[in-house]
Scaffold this active site. Structure first.
Site, PDB file in Angstrom:
ATOM      1  N   ASP A  46       6.433  -1.989  -1.311  1.00 50.82           N
ATOM      2  CA  ASP A  46       7.747  -1.740  -1.265  1.00 50.82           C
ATOM      3  C   ASP A  46       8.704  -1.113  -2.321  1.00 50.82           C
ATOM      4  O   ASP A  46       9.323   0.004  -2.939  1.00 50.82           O
ATOM      5  CB  ASP A  46       8.899  -1.801  -0.832  1.00 50.82           C
ATOM      6  CG  ASP A  46       9.010  -3.728  -1.537  1.00 50.82           C
ATOM      7  OD1 ASP A  46       8.794  -3.880  -2.395  1.00 50.82           O
ATOM      8  OD2 ASP A  46       9.965  -4.548  -0.888  1.00 50.82           O
ATOM      9  N   SER A  47       7.901  -1.853  -3.861  1.00 52.91           N
ATOM     10  CA  SER A  47       7.384  -1.148  -4.896  1.00 52.91           C
ATOM     11  C   SER A  47       7.335   0.508  -5.180  1.00 52.91           C
ATOM     12  O   SER A  47       7.728   1.217  -6.127  1.00 52.91           O
ATOM     13  CB  SER A  47       7.225  -1.788  -6.552  1.00 52.91           C
ATOM     14  OG  SER A  47       5.731  -1.536  -6.015  1.00 52.91           O
ATOM     15  N   LYS A 115       3.238  -8.630   3.999  1.00 50.20           N
ATOM     16  CA  LYS A 115       3.793  -9.271   2.886  1.00 50.20           C
ATOM     17  C   LYS A 115       4.967  -9.101   3.297  1.00 50.20           C
ATOM     18  O   LYS A 115       5.753  -8.466   3.294  1.00 50.20           O
ATOM     19  CB  LYS A 115       3.792  -9.110   1.137  1.00 50.20           C
ATOM     20  CG  LYS A 115       3.784 -10.027   0.672  1.00 50.20           C
ATOM     21  CD  LYS A 115       3.632  -9.562  -1.427  1.00 50.20           C
ATOM     22  CE  LYS A 115       4.107  -7.845  -1.864  1.00 50.20           C
ATOM     23  NZ  LYS A 115       5.806  -8.353  -1.477  1.00 50.20           N
ATOM     24  N   GLU A 184       5.920 -14.214  -8.323  1.00 48.42           N
ATOM     25  CA  GLU A 184       6.248 -12.920  -9.069  1.00 48.42           C
ATOM     26  C   GLU A 184       7.875 -14.481 -10.442  1.00 48.42           C
ATOM     27  O   GLU A 184       8.656 -14.351  -9.989  1.00 48.42           O
ATOM     28  CB  GLU A 184       7.374 -12.340  -8.230  1.00 48.42           C
ATOM     29  CG  GLU A 184       7.600 -11.382  -9.224  1.00 48.42           C
ATOM     30  CD  GLU A 184       7.739 -10.170  -8.811  1.00 48.42           C
ATOM     31  OE1 GLU A 184       8.126  -8.917  -9.249  1.00 48.42           O
ATOM     32  OE2 GLU A 184       7.667  -9.722  -7.569  1.00 48.42           O
TER      33      GLU A 184
END
Length: 255
Positions: A46-47, A115, A184
């Site tokens: 979704d980046s 994800k 992350e």
């Protein structure tokens, strides 16, 4: 001909001590290059909200955005495992809505897995998706969909309390059936502890070298991002090369 990568491939690679290489891709030509390079997994992140659509965060990204871009990537990927991000509020409202949206990413868009962000709080959703045959990649640490709560894109797990919370989140995701977990922006020692404790592969981004694999945003890696994060290693400087090529084109047309 290379074998098609599956979620079982990820598990087998961890058992064998083989590192997993993942990259993001958001369109057909880029995904084709990434796939041909031998990357094991492609994340349609979704980046794309920031990389492709110019948003300031991932929050505005919709299911339709994700389906549109995942379709293009899935058509290009012949070998790599295609994982699609579930966008903000596509899985948080209810398990039924999570099922419906995850199913669309698999059935309509062609992803092989989804994800989603969150640890223990999202474990029941992960469990339900896995129960109906939808592979799920977890994501803990810096979770961009939580940016309004986090306040900024900063390292998570610095204090002993935060580190323990992340450790328990990873265990909960494994117990729920996640086939792998993205870590992350977690301190390297914390990421190492999690990696050694769980049986599923960890995929690091800014979390040290001891994770079972690494993922990077494709534009950071290629030098197309104006201000890449500190953890992103650049393997090329394509922005300047592209600009030079385009300037030459303009000059040729005018002369």
């Amino acid at each position: 001909m290379p074998m098609r990568v599956t979620v079982d491939t990820f598990r087998d690679m961890k058992k064998a001590g083989e590192k997993i290489a993942m990259l993001t891709a958001y369109d057909y030509p880029t995904a084709a290059l990434v796939d041909a390079a031998g990357v094991h997994g492609i994340l349609v992140g979704d980046s794309l909200g920031m990389i492709m659509l110019g948003y300031e965060s991932t929050i505005p990204v919709t299911m339709q955005d994700m389906i549109h871009h995942t379709k293009a990537v899935a058509r290009a990927a012949k070998n790599a495992l295609v994982v699609a991000d579930m966008p903000f509020m596509s899985y948080q409202v209810s398990q039924e809505e999570a099922l419906r949206n995850a199913g669309r990413l698999i059935q309509e868009a062609g992803a092989s897995a989804v994800k989603l962000e969150g640890g223990r709080v999202m474990a029941p959703v992960v469990r339900r998706l896995v129960e109906v045959g939808i592979p799920v990649m977890g994501h803990i640490g810096l979770t961009p969909q939580w940016i309004n709560e986090l306040g900024s894109y900063k390292v998570q797990g610095k204090t002993p309390e935060e580190a323990e919370r992340l450790f328990q989140d990873a265990l909960a995701l494994q117990e729920a059936g996640a086939f792998s977990i993205v870590l992350e922006c977690i301190p390297a020692p914390v990421a190492k502890r999690i990696t050694e404790a769980v049986d599923v592969p960890t995929i690091g981004i800014g979390s040290g070298r001891d994770c079972d694999g690494q993922i990077q945003v494709i534009t950071d890696l290629l030098g197309l991002t104006e201000k890449p994060p500190k953890h992103a290693r650049q393997y090329a400087s394509l922005a300047s090369e592209i600009k030079k090529a385009l300037e030459r084109f303009v000059q040729d047309v005018q002369t």
